[in-house]
Design a protein around this motif. Structure first.
Motif, PDB file in Angstrom:
ATOM      1  N   VAL A 134       0.841  -1.203   0.000  1.00 52.93           N
ATOM      2  CA  VAL A 134       0.000   0.000   0.000  1.00 52.93           C
ATOM      3  C   VAL A 134       0.870   1.245   0.000  1.00 52.93           C
ATOM      4  N   TYR A 135       0.257   2.362  -0.348  1.00 49.22           N
ATOM      5  CA  TYR A 135       0.883   3.671  -0.203  1.00 49.22           C
ATOM      6  C   TYR A 135      -0.172   4.623   0.355  1.00 49.22           C
ATOM      7  N   ILE A 136       0.256   5.811   0.754  1.00 46.70           N
ATOM      8  CA  ILE A 136      -0.678   6.795   1.302  1.00 46.70           C
ATOM      9  C   ILE A 136      -1.280   7.612   0.165  1.00 46.70           C
ATOM     10  N   HIS A 137      -2.596   7.506   0.016  1.00 41.95           N
ATOM     11  CA  HIS A 137      -3.306   8.334  -0.955  1.00 41.95           C
ATOM     12  C   HIS A 137      -3.532   9.741  -0.404  1.00 41.95           C
ATOM     13  N   GLN A 138      -3.863   9.796   0.880  1.00 35.31           N
ATOM     14  CA  GLN A 138      -4.145  11.090   1.504  1.00 35.31           C
ATOM     15  C   GLN A 138      -3.967  10.960   3.012  1.00 35.31           C
ATOM     16  N   SER A 139      -3.449  12.014   3.641  1.00 32.52           N
ATOM     17  CA  SER A 139      -3.417  12.073   5.101  1.00 32.52           C
ATOM     18  C   SER A 139      -3.893  13.448   5.534  1.00 32.52           C
ATOM     19  N   ARG A 140      -4.598  13.477   6.646  1.00 38.24           N
ATOM     20  CA  ARG A 140      -5.120  14.756   7.126  1.00 38.24           C
ATOM     21  C   ARG A 140      -5.514  14.633   8.593  1.00 38.24           C
ATOM     22  N   ILE A 141      -5.647  15.754   9.229  1.00 42.54           N
ATOM     23  CA  ILE A 141      -6.241  15.823  10.557  1.00 42.54           C
ATOM     24  C   ILE A 141      -7.493  16.668  10.437  1.00 42.54           C
ATOM     25  N   ASN A 142      -8.630  16.113  10.832  1.00 44.84           N
ATOM     26  CA  ASN A 142      -9.890  16.855  10.851  1.00 44.84           C
ATOM     27  C   ASN A 142     -10.128  17.357  12.272  1.00 44.84           C
ATOM     28  N   SER A 143     -10.394  18.632  12.378  1.00 47.65           N
ATOM     29  CA  SER A 143     -10.612  19.253  13.676  1.00 47.65           C
ATOM     30  C   SER A 143     -11.997  19.882  13.709  1.00 47.65           C
ATOM     31  N   MET A 144     -12.737  19.582  14.761  1.00 44.63           N
ATOM     32  CA  MET A 144     -14.065  20.156  14.915  1.00 44.63           C
ATOM     33  C   MET A 144     -14.121  20.884  16.255  1.00 44.63           C
ATOM     34  N   PRO A 145     -13.872  22.182  16.251  1.00 44.17           N
ATOM     35  CA  PRO A 145     -13.806  22.921  17.513  1.00 44.17           C
ATOM     36  C   PRO A 145     -15.156  22.979  18.225  1.00 44.17           C
ATOM     37  N   GLY A 146     -15.109  23.143  19.523  1.00 43.79           N
ATOM     38  CA  GLY A 146     -16.341  23.282  20.285  1.00 43.79           C
ATOM     39  C   GLY A 146     -17.119  24.525  19.874  1.00 43.79           C
ATOM     40  N   PHE A 147     -18.433  24.397  19.846  1.00 41.44           N
ATOM     41  CA  PHE A 147     -19.377  25.474  19.525  1.00 41.44           C
ATOM     42  C   PHE A 147     -19.396  25.869  18.047  1.00 41.44           C
ATOM     43  N   LYS A 148     -18.242  25.786  17.358  1.00 39.82           N
ATOM     44  CA  LYS A 148     -18.128  26.343  16.015  1.00 39.82           C
ATOM     45  C   LYS A 148     -17.923  25.302  14.921  1.00 39.82           C
ATOM     46  N   GLY A 149     -17.716  24.049  15.271  1.00 40.96           N
ATOM     47  CA  GLY A 149     -17.377  23.040  14.274  1.00 40.96           C
ATOM     48  C   GLY A 149     -18.555  22.658  13.396  1.00 40.96           C
ATOM     49  N   THR A 150     -18.399  22.758  12.086  1.00 46.34           N
ATOM     50  CA  THR A 150     -19.470  22.366  11.167  1.00 46.34           C
ATOM     51  C   THR A 150     -19.220  20.965  10.640  1.00 46.34           C
ATOM     52  N   GLY A 151     -20.286  20.264  10.339  1.00 43.97           N
ATOM     53  CA  GLY A 151     -20.203  18.864   9.962  1.00 43.97           C
ATOM     54  C   GLY A 151     -19.816  18.646   8.508  1.00 43.97           C
ATOM     55  N   PHE A 152     -19.831  17.372   8.141  1.00 43.34           N
ATOM     56  CA  PHE A 152     -19.552  16.934   6.776  1.00 43.34           C
ATOM     57  C   PHE A 152     -20.796  16.197   6.283  1.00 43.34           C
ATOM     58  N   TYR A 153     -21.372  16.660   5.161  1.00 42.67           N
ATOM     59  CA  TYR A 153     -22.610  16.061   4.669  1.00 42.67           C
ATOM     60  C   TYR A 153     -22.352  14.625   4.220  1.00 42.67           C
ATOM     61  N   TRP A 154     -23.417  13.844   4.119  1.00 45.13           N
ATOM     62  CA  TRP A 154     -23.326  12.454   3.687  1.00 45.13           C
ATOM     63  C   TRP A 154     -22.581  12.357   2.354  1.00 45.13           C
ATOM     64  N   HIS A 155     -21.637  11.425   2.293  1.00 44.92           N
ATOM     65  CA  HIS A 155     -20.877  11.229   1.057  1.00 44.92           C
ATOM     66  C   HIS A 155     -20.121   9.911   1.108  1.00 44.92           C
ATOM     67  N   SER A 156     -19.690   9.472  -0.039  1.00 48.74           N
ATOM     68  CA  SER A 156     -18.730   8.368  -0.191  1.00 48.74           C
ATOM     69  C   SER A 156     -17.409   8.981  -0.601  1.00 48.74           C
ATOM     70  N   ASP A 157     -16.332   8.689   0.131  1.00 43.54           N
ATOM     71  CA  ASP A 157     -15.022   9.195  -0.250  1.00 43.54           C
ATOM     72  C   ASP A 157     -14.637   8.716  -1.643  1.00 43.54           C
ATOM     73  N   PHE A 158     -14.963   7.469  -1.945  1.00 43.13           N
ATOM     74  CA  PHE A 158     -14.586   6.929  -3.248  1.00 43.13           C
ATOM     75  C   PHE A 158     -15.196   7.723  -4.385  1.00 43.13           C
ATOM     76  N   GLU A 159     -16.415   8.201  -4.203  1.00 38.29           N
ATOM     77  CA  GLU A 159     -17.032   8.987  -5.279  1.00 38.29           C
ATOM     78  C   GLU A 159     -16.161  10.188  -5.637  1.00 38.29           C
ATOM     79  N   THR A 160     -15.670  10.884  -4.626  1.00 43.27           N
ATOM     80  CA  THR A 160     -14.810  12.046  -4.873  1.00 43.27           C
ATOM     81  C   THR A 160     -13.455  11.620  -5.408  1.00 43.27           C
TER      82      THR A 160
END
Length: 304
Positions: A134-160
């Protein structure tokens, strides 16, 4: 009509999973398994592999210790404040604020994360699930701060990744590691078990440089409400919660999303996306050109 594009000498002329179409989306049956390896290939036993094939995800407790979690959080803070990360587009902030939403390409900007992706606790499971190097396709850190964090709508990562990066088939898996407690009420990830067996076509052409807005709020490449309703009725919805250091392994085609965080409790997760070296990127199937390297790597060197 299937799009034919050229990128770095690669072409695509056959699309098993057409999407970003003009009208009339359908749910296509997936052709590939979620589990490519065998029990002898890694830490997951036969029952765990069967469960992953059926549900499309697996939760592993206590993957990281308290000290490792603290180090990861410190890396998030350091990378979030690094001007070179912001200037290069790798730091994504919430719309209209300076609150960090995502930090990309962390495995190439952090020695600690670079070591973690090669750690047997992580790498051995990725190889086992995908049945190859395997290799790394993508790496990230998702941060959702208190009070202000907005969500991620329904999706399939593969579609994107298929439409905009040129990932041929869903032979990729994400490892999401909690860096804070993930409660049911602070925007934790919701998943539809078994939904990875269907590919939901999406409507609408991909805009130029779509990633500049979609990483803040995705509008293209998301399923219709009626499709979400139908899938929820068929598959149900589970929620990924757990103490810091818990890992969720989930197939690239699982339907998932998260709500806003209006609590005082922030939520942060490290995402490591592994792709099989036998499934390397070609030209995007439904976009004018590939997304930047820091979002979708074209370095297919196997991890060792």
């Amino acid at each position: 009509m299937t799009q034919v594009a050229e990128v770095q000498g690669f072409t695509n002329s056959h699309d098993r999973y057409p999407t970003r179409i003009a009208s009339g989306p359908s749910m296509l049956q997936r052709n590939e398994p979620a589990v490519w390896g065998k029990p002898a290939d890694g830490p997951f036993d036969a029952a765990a592999l069967a469960g992953h094939e059926a549900r499309g995800f697996t939760i592993v407790d206590n993957v990281l210790g308290a000290g490792e979690v603290t180090s990861c959080r410190e890396e998030l803070d350091r990378l979030s404040r690094d001007p070179s990360m912001s200037d290069s587009g790798r730091v994504i902030t919430e719309r209209g604020t300076d609150e960090v939403r995502s930090v990309f390409d962390v495995h190439r900007r952090s020695d600690m994360v670079a070591a973690l992706i090669r750690d047997g606790r992580i790498l051995d499971r990725a190889r086992q699930l995908l049945g190859s190097d395997v290799y790394i396709h993508q790496s990230r850190i998702n941060s959702m701060p208190g009070f202000k964090g907005t969500g991620f709508y329904w999706h399939s990562d593969f579609e994107t990744w298929h439409a905009e990066d040129g990932l041929p088939v869903p032979r990729a898996v994400s490892c999401s590691i909690t860096l804070t407690e993930n409660y049911p009420f602070n925007g934790s990830l919701m998943v539809m078990p078994g939904s990875h067996k269907r590919f939901v076509q999406c409507v609408g052409a991909t805009p130029e440089n779509n990633y500049t807005s979609s990483l803040v709020e995705q509008e293209v490449g998301v399923p219709r409400r009626e499709d979400v309703t139908r899938m929820a009725a068929e598959f149900g919805i589970d929620q990924f919660t757990g103490a810091a250091g818990t890992a969720l392994w989930f197939d690239s085609n699982v339907m998932h999303g998260s709500g806003n965080n209006i609590t005082p409790y922030p939520r942060s997760n490290l995402f490591l996306v592994f792709n099989s070296v036998e499934n390397t990127l070609v030209a995007p199937f439904a976009a004018p050109r590939p997304r930047p390297e820091y979002i979708a790597s074209r370095d297919f060197t196997p991890l060792s």
